[in-house]
Design a protein around this motif. Structure first.
Motif, PDB file in Angstrom:
ATOM      1  N   PRO A   1     -41.246 -11.108  20.263  1.00 43.97           N
ATOM      2  CA  PRO A   1     -41.783 -10.252  19.192  1.00 43.97           C
ATOM      3  C   PRO A   1     -42.642 -10.967  18.287  1.00 43.97           C
ATOM      4  O   PRO A   1     -41.979 -12.169  17.921  1.00 43.97           O
ATOM      5  CB  PRO A   1     -40.429  -9.520  18.584  1.00 43.97           C
ATOM      6  CG  PRO A   1     -39.360 -10.807  19.064  1.00 43.97           C
ATOM      7  CD  PRO A   1     -39.798 -11.547  20.356  1.00 43.97           C
ATOM      8  N   ASP A   2     -43.460 -10.654  17.816  1.00 44.49           N
ATOM      9  CA  ASP A   2     -44.201 -11.147  16.607  1.00 44.49           C
ATOM     10  C   ASP A   2     -43.700 -10.685  15.180  1.00 44.49           C
ATOM     11  O   ASP A   2     -44.036  -9.907  14.722  1.00 44.49           O
ATOM     12  CB  ASP A   2     -45.758 -10.598  16.531  1.00 44.49           C
ATOM     13  CG  ASP A   2     -46.562 -11.268  15.424  1.00 44.49           C
ATOM     14  OD1 ASP A   2     -46.133 -12.207  15.070  1.00 44.49           O
ATOM     15  OD2 ASP A   2     -47.771 -10.810  15.543  1.00 44.49           O
ATOM     16  N   LEU A   3     -42.612 -11.500  14.820  1.00 41.43           N
ATOM     17  CA  LEU A   3     -41.967 -11.320  13.630  1.00 41.43           C
ATOM     18  C   LEU A   3     -42.725 -11.769  12.432  1.00 41.43           C
ATOM     19  O   LEU A   3     -42.548 -11.530  11.421  1.00 41.43           O
ATOM     20  CB  LEU A   3     -40.691 -11.939  13.651  1.00 41.43           C
ATOM     21  CG  LEU A   3     -39.540 -11.333  14.316  1.00 41.43           C
ATOM     22  CD1 LEU A   3     -38.362 -12.068  14.524  1.00 41.43           C
ATOM     23  CD2 LEU A   3     -39.338  -9.929  13.846  1.00 41.43           C
ATOM     24  N   ALA A   4     -43.817 -12.572  12.616  1.00 37.39           N
ATOM     25  CA  ALA A   4     -44.438 -13.366  11.521  1.00 37.39           C
ATOM     26  C   ALA A   4     -45.365 -12.206  10.646  1.00 37.39           C
ATOM     27  O   ALA A   4     -45.349 -12.346   9.415  1.00 37.39           O
ATOM     28  CB  ALA A   4     -45.490 -14.379  12.323  1.00 37.39           C
ATOM     29  N   GLY A   5     -45.934 -11.574  11.418  1.00 36.24           N
ATOM     30  CA  GLY A   5     -46.575 -10.401  10.666  1.00 36.24           C
ATOM     31  C   GLY A   5     -45.826  -9.422   9.743  1.00 36.24           C
ATOM     32  O   GLY A   5     -46.091  -9.170   8.455  1.00 36.24           O
ATOM     33  N   LEU A   6     -44.750  -9.240  10.379  1.00 36.80           N
ATOM     34  CA  LEU A   6     -43.946  -8.261   9.773  1.00 36.80           C
ATOM     35  C   LEU A   6     -43.263  -8.996   8.385  1.00 36.80           C
ATOM     36  O   LEU A   6     -43.057  -8.628   7.229  1.00 36.80           O
ATOM     37  CB  LEU A   6     -42.528  -7.624  10.768  1.00 36.80           C
ATOM     38  CG  LEU A   6     -41.600  -6.961  10.230  1.00 36.80           C
ATOM     39  CD1 LEU A   6     -42.166  -5.586   9.526  1.00 36.80           C
ATOM     40  CD2 LEU A   6     -40.624  -6.664  11.064  1.00 36.80           C
TER      41      LEU A   6
ATOM     42  N   ARG B   1     -42.913  -1.537  16.612  1.00 35.13           N
ATOM     43  CA  ARG B   1     -43.511  -2.343  17.851  1.00 35.13           C
ATOM     44  C   ARG B   1     -42.816  -3.647  17.734  1.00 35.13           C
ATOM     45  O   ARG B   1     -42.449  -4.206  19.241  1.00 35.13           O
ATOM     46  CB  ARG B   1     -45.110  -2.891  17.412  1.00 35.13           C
ATOM     47  CG  ARG B   1     -45.905  -1.632  17.404  1.00 35.13           C
ATOM     48  CD  ARG B   1     -47.429  -1.824  17.510  1.00 35.13           C
ATOM     49  NE  ARG B   1     -47.637  -2.857  16.520  1.00 35.13           N
ATOM     50  CZ  ARG B   1     -48.459  -2.404  15.172  1.00 35.13           C
ATOM     51  NH1 ARG B   1     -48.562  -1.108  14.924  1.00 35.13           N
ATOM     52  NH2 ARG B   1     -48.519  -3.315  14.329  1.00 35.13           N
ATOM     53  N   VAL B   2     -42.200  -4.418  16.897  1.00 34.87           N
ATOM     54  CA  VAL B   2     -41.506  -5.528  17.088  1.00 34.87           C
ATOM     55  C   VAL B   2     -40.318  -5.386  18.002  1.00 34.87           C
ATOM     56  O   VAL B   2     -39.944  -6.208  18.926  1.00 34.87           O
ATOM     57  CB  VAL B   2     -41.016  -6.333  15.655  1.00 34.87           C
ATOM     58  CG1 VAL B   2     -40.214  -7.246  15.860  1.00 34.87           C
ATOM     59  CG2 VAL B   2     -42.563  -6.830  14.960  1.00 34.87           C
ATOM     60  N   MET B   3     -39.774  -4.322  17.571  1.00 29.09           N
ATOM     61  CA  MET B   3     -38.342  -3.936  18.360  1.00 29.09           C
ATOM     62  C   MET B   3     -38.601  -3.586  19.555  1.00 29.09           C
ATOM     63  O   MET B   3     -37.713  -3.924  20.664  1.00 29.09           O
ATOM     64  CB  MET B   3     -37.579  -3.087  17.271  1.00 29.09           C
ATOM     65  CG  MET B   3     -37.036  -3.555  16.148  1.00 29.09           C
ATOM     66  SD  MET B   3     -35.973  -5.049  16.241  1.00 29.09           S
ATOM     67  CE  MET B   3     -34.612  -4.839  16.997  1.00 29.09           C
ATOM     68  N   GLY B   4     -39.717  -2.832  19.864  1.00 29.95           N
ATOM     69  CA  GLY B   4     -40.113  -2.497  21.225  1.00 29.95           C
ATOM     70  C   GLY B   4     -40.419  -3.645  21.967  1.00 29.95           C
ATOM     71  O   GLY B   4     -40.517  -3.401  23.420  1.00 29.95           O
ATOM     72  N   THR B   5     -40.900  -4.526  21.341  1.00 27.98           N
ATOM     73  CA  THR B   5     -41.137  -5.864  22.545  1.00 27.98           C
ATOM     74  C   THR B   5     -39.928  -6.420  22.963  1.00 27.98           C
ATOM     75  O   THR B   5     -39.994  -6.914  24.142  1.00 27.98           O
ATOM     76  CB  THR B   5     -41.866  -6.925  21.589  1.00 27.98           C
ATOM     77  OG1 THR B   5     -42.909  -6.447  21.024  1.00 27.98           O
ATOM     78  CG2 THR B   5     -41.999  -7.843  22.364  1.00 27.98           C
ATOM     79  N   LEU B   6     -38.621  -6.305  22.339  1.00 28.40           N
ATOM     80  CA  LEU B   6     -37.547  -6.663  22.833  1.00 28.40           C
ATOM     81  C   LEU B   6     -37.235  -5.419  23.838  1.00 28.40           C
ATOM     82  O   LEU B   6     -36.270  -4.602  23.646  1.00 28.40           O
ATOM     83  CB  LEU B   6     -36.491  -6.778  21.639  1.00 28.40           C
ATOM     84  CG  LEU B   6     -36.937  -7.763  20.598  1.00 28.40           C
ATOM     85  CD1 LEU B   6     -36.168  -7.816  19.504  1.00 28.40           C
ATOM     86  CD2 LEU B   6     -36.846  -9.269  21.323  1.00 28.40           C
ATOM     87  N   ASN B   7     -37.589  -5.353  24.953  1.00 26.10           N
ATOM     88  CA  ASN B   7     -37.422  -4.201  25.970  1.00 26.10           C
ATOM     89  C   ASN B   7     -36.029  -4.120  26.454  1.00 26.10           C
ATOM     90  O   ASN B   7     -35.966  -4.993  27.813  1.00 26.10           O
ATOM     91  CB  ASN B   7     -38.455  -4.268  26.865  1.00 26.10           C
ATOM     92  CG  ASN B   7     -38.628  -2.898  27.717  1.00 26.10           C
ATOM     93  OD1 ASN B   7     -37.730  -2.307  27.997  1.00 26.10           O
ATOM     94  ND2 ASN B   7     -39.818  -2.819  28.132  1.00 26.10           N
TER      95      ASN B   7
END
Length: 192
Positions: free
Chosen positions: A38-43, A130-136
């Motif tokens: 997940p792209d946590l950097a933007g968040l 979107r970040v959490m959705g990446t962790l499918n």
């Protein structure tokens, strides 16, 4: 005669292995899959950004004025109204705005950096989703179940020791991360 029985047993075993060879060649192996990244950097960048350039005095004065008007649309109206000020004159009464601290505070609160961050903060729920959705998790669970089935399928042919991820631990960490990010988003979106 016992030697003949041994030879027959060995030959039968070799025939079974030969029969299994075709089956083994068509058996499915383990699928690989990309790590969830997940792209946590933007968040986190939005969560960590503050209005250091915005004085608390300006923020407090504008908030008090907006609260005093008691209209949900006033803040937007005031923001847009700043665009109509010409020559430091009020667009309604034509009085001079020089030296009026509240107008300076509004300008400070509605500058471009403030507006940009306000817009980014408004997207935090979507970005977190979107970040959490990446962790499918459903996909991960499916892949773990597939790996277990393949291990069982090959167990008769190979001595496999496959250590699969602990899905319950992963789900627990997922829920912890989700709760933490939700808390941070709520804090960032709430007025100070």
């Amino acid at each position: 005669m016992p030697e003949r029985l041994e030879e027959i047993a060995t030959t039968e075993q070799q025939l079974r292995q030969a029969d299994n060879l075709a089956s083994i060649r068509t058996r499915k192996g383990y699928d690989s899959f990309a790590r969830f990244r997940p792209d946590l950097a933007g968040l986190l960048a939005i969560l960590n950004t503050t209005h250091q350039e915005l004085s608390s005095q300006a923020e407090d004065a504008v908030r008090a004025h907006v609260d005093h008007i008691e209209s949900a649309d006033f803040k937007s109206w005031a923001h847009n109204g700043l665009n109509f000020i010409k020559n430091e004159t009020c667009p309604f009464c034509t009085q001079s705005l020089n030296g009026i601290a509240l107008i300076d505070y509004y300008r400070e609160c509605f500058d471009e950096a403030f507006s940009r961050l306000t817009g980014q903060v408004a997207t935090l729920d979507d970005l977190k989703g979107r970040v959490m959705g990446t962790l499918n998790l459903p996909l991960l669970q499916s892949r773990i179940e597939q790996a277990e089935a393949i291990t069982d399928l090959w167990a008769g042919e190979l001595d496999l020791k496959v250590e699969l991820p602990n899905l319950e631990q992963i789900k627990a960490r997922y829920e912890e991360l989700d709760a933490l990010l939700t808390q941070l988003v709520v804090q960032k979106k709430s007025p100070r």
